[in-house]
Design an enzyme around this catalytic site. Structure first.
Site, PDB file in Angstrom:
ATOM      1  CB  SER A  54      -2.085  11.235   4.563  1.00 24.72           C
ATOM      2  OG  SER A  54      -2.402  11.722   3.488  1.00 24.72           O
ATOM      3  CG  ASP A 356       2.266   6.576  -1.003  1.00 22.79           C
ATOM      4  OD1 ASP A 356       2.468   8.024  -1.548  1.00 22.79           O
ATOM      5  OD2 ASP A 356       1.618   6.572   0.193  1.00 22.79           O
ATOM      6  CG  HIS A 359       1.526  10.304   1.092  1.00 22.77           C
ATOM      7  ND1 HIS A 359       0.656   9.239   0.604  1.00 22.77           N
ATOM      8  CD2 HIS A 359       0.735  11.089   1.847  1.00 22.77           C
ATOM      9  CE1 HIS A 359      -0.517   9.387   0.970  1.00 22.77           C
ATOM     10  NE2 HIS A 359      -0.950  10.775   1.648  1.00 22.77           N
TER      11      HIS A 359
END
Ligand SMILES: *[C@@H]1O[C@H](CO)[C@@H](O)[C@H](O)[C@H]1NC(C)=O
Ligand SMILES: *[C@@H]1O[C@H](CO)[C@@H](O)[C@H](O)[C@H]1NC(C)=O
Length: 400
Positions: A54, A356, A359
């Site tokens: 991610s 968040d 990240h």
């Protein structure tokens, strides 16, 4: 479910220059590529192939999602304010804006890399002239079946190996439209970061420290497989892990408490031993493949520099607190993540390091990518001397 880290158009930098100038520089690039000593990386990078989790996924998971077993709720990173800062809508990136891979592409004068599953026609090389992004949210290094055999539920569908298989499917298609040897010489592979999901899934699943540590050799060896080199790739940058012990997500679990550094000490030590072992493995690959240029990128220490000197670099938000989240001391809530109902975002993400809980913000990604390309964090140093020629190619794309 969402507890494991979602482990993570067009910005041409150049004005056009005269075609003959471009051409000459291109020849020079190719010449320099051929003349290069084995361990030396070159700066002529097209295409760029990106793999990862991610931290790198720019939309693959979003494209794949309709074809997967439906989850109870829409993934939070499909929802605003994800994407707000730069794209002004969610793109599937776990970020308010651009990722490091976006800044890398911009730096080399290329458009943001298309995602493998975002392209309209995977059998056509035209979509992927300047590169491809294979990264998928949640990808571990080890196969999903490895975790399932341990009796764990692995919450994400694709592993590193799946990404390598997609690459192997695509390579012959790309080779149809250009000289394969030249393509392999000019390509840059950015292989990771990978590994966060392997460790996080265990960490949040309650696995003991000892057992998590015992995974390190497996994960490091898995990462340092020579598959891409055997497929002919000559320049590969392999990033190490970032200091995950500094993330609001583990800091918000009741499992551990931060040390005086503000981060979870043993988790960062785990990342350090992973990175050490990865470098040892990469040395072995170098010994077996002396013609290849294998660059280790020290994301750990570059991120540490950012954390240590955040204020100095203009990050005046609280360093270890997420910009966007569902409350609590680190503004991270396992049941209400950035984008979910009842979560809120800080007013100015550009002064926050963390977006968040798991990240970086776009601002931190910009800082990190510059630190990697221009700072002392690559071994051997990634050279960027040929950027002008790559940019010439970019301006040709502009007009055709
Ligand atoms: C995709 O591209 C390939 C190669 O250019 C072509 O043969 C094929 O018909 C295309 N498929 C679609 C659905 O457009
Ligand atoms: C976390 O989110 C849930 C669901 O919205 C909420 O019930 C809970 O109070 C939140 N926890 C904190 C610490 O804010």
């Amino acid at each position: 479910m969402a507890k494991s880290r979602k482990s993570r158009v067009k910005g041409f930098l150049l004005e056009s220059s005269s075609p003959s100038f471009c051409l000459r520089i291109s020849y020079l690039c190719i010449f320099l590529t051929l003349m290069n000593s084995p361990q030396q990386a070159t700066g002529c990078y097209t295409p760029i192939f990106a793999f990862g989790d991610s931290l790198t996924d720019a939309g693959n998971y979003l494209e794949l999602y309709p074809h997967l077993i439906p989850q109870e709720k829409i993934p939070h990173f499909f929802l605003p304010p994800n994407g707000d800062t730069y794209f002004h809508h969610p793109t599937g990136r776990c970020c308010d804006g651009r990722l490091m891979i976006d800044f890398f592409a911009e730096y080399f004068g290329l458009p943001h890399l298309p995602t493998y599953f975002g392209g309209k026609n995977k059998s056509s090389s035209r979509n992927f002239e300047y590169g491809v992004n294979f990264a998928v949210v949640g990808s571990p290094v080890l196969d999903i079946s490895f975790y399932e055999q341990k009796g764990m539920v692995y919450p994400w569908p694709y592993s590193m190996k799946d990404q390598l298989n997609w690459f192997k499917d695509l390579l012959p298609i790309l080779c149809r439209s250009s000289s394969c040897n030249e393509l392999k010489q000019r390509a840059l592979v950015i292989f990771g970061p990978f590994g966060a999901n392997d460790y996080n899934n265990e960490y949040f699943g309650g696995t003991s420290r000892e057992e998590i540590r015992s995974l390190v050799p497996l994960v490091a060896q898995g990462l340092a497989s020579a598959e891409l080199i055997e497929a002919g790739m000559e320049t590969i940058m392999v990033p190490g892990m970032v200091p995950d012990g500094c993330l609001p997500q583990p800091l918000s679990s009741n499992r551990d408490h931060p040390t005086t550094t503000g981060c979870i000490g043993w988790l960062n030590d785990l990342m350090i031993s992973h990175n050490k072992m990865l470098q040892k493995e990469l040395d072995q690959v170098r010994n077996h493949h002396p013609h290849a240029s294998i660059i280790y990128a020290d994301y750990y220490n570059s991120a540490m520099q950012l954390y240590h000197s955040a204020q100095e670099y203009g990050f005046n938000g609280r360093t270890f607190i997420a910009c966007c989240g569902g409350g609590g001391p680190y503004n991270y809530n396992f049941t209400a993540e950035c984008g979910d109902p009842l979560t809120t975002s800080c007013l100015d993400p550009s002064i926050f390091v963390n977006w968040d809980g798991a990240h970086f913000t776009e601002a931190a990604n910009r800082w990190m990518s510059k630190a990697i390309l221009e700072g002392p964090y690559t071994f051997p140093r990634i050279t960027t001397s040929c950027i002008s020629s790559v940019a010439c190619d970019g301006s040709q794309l502009h007009t055709s």
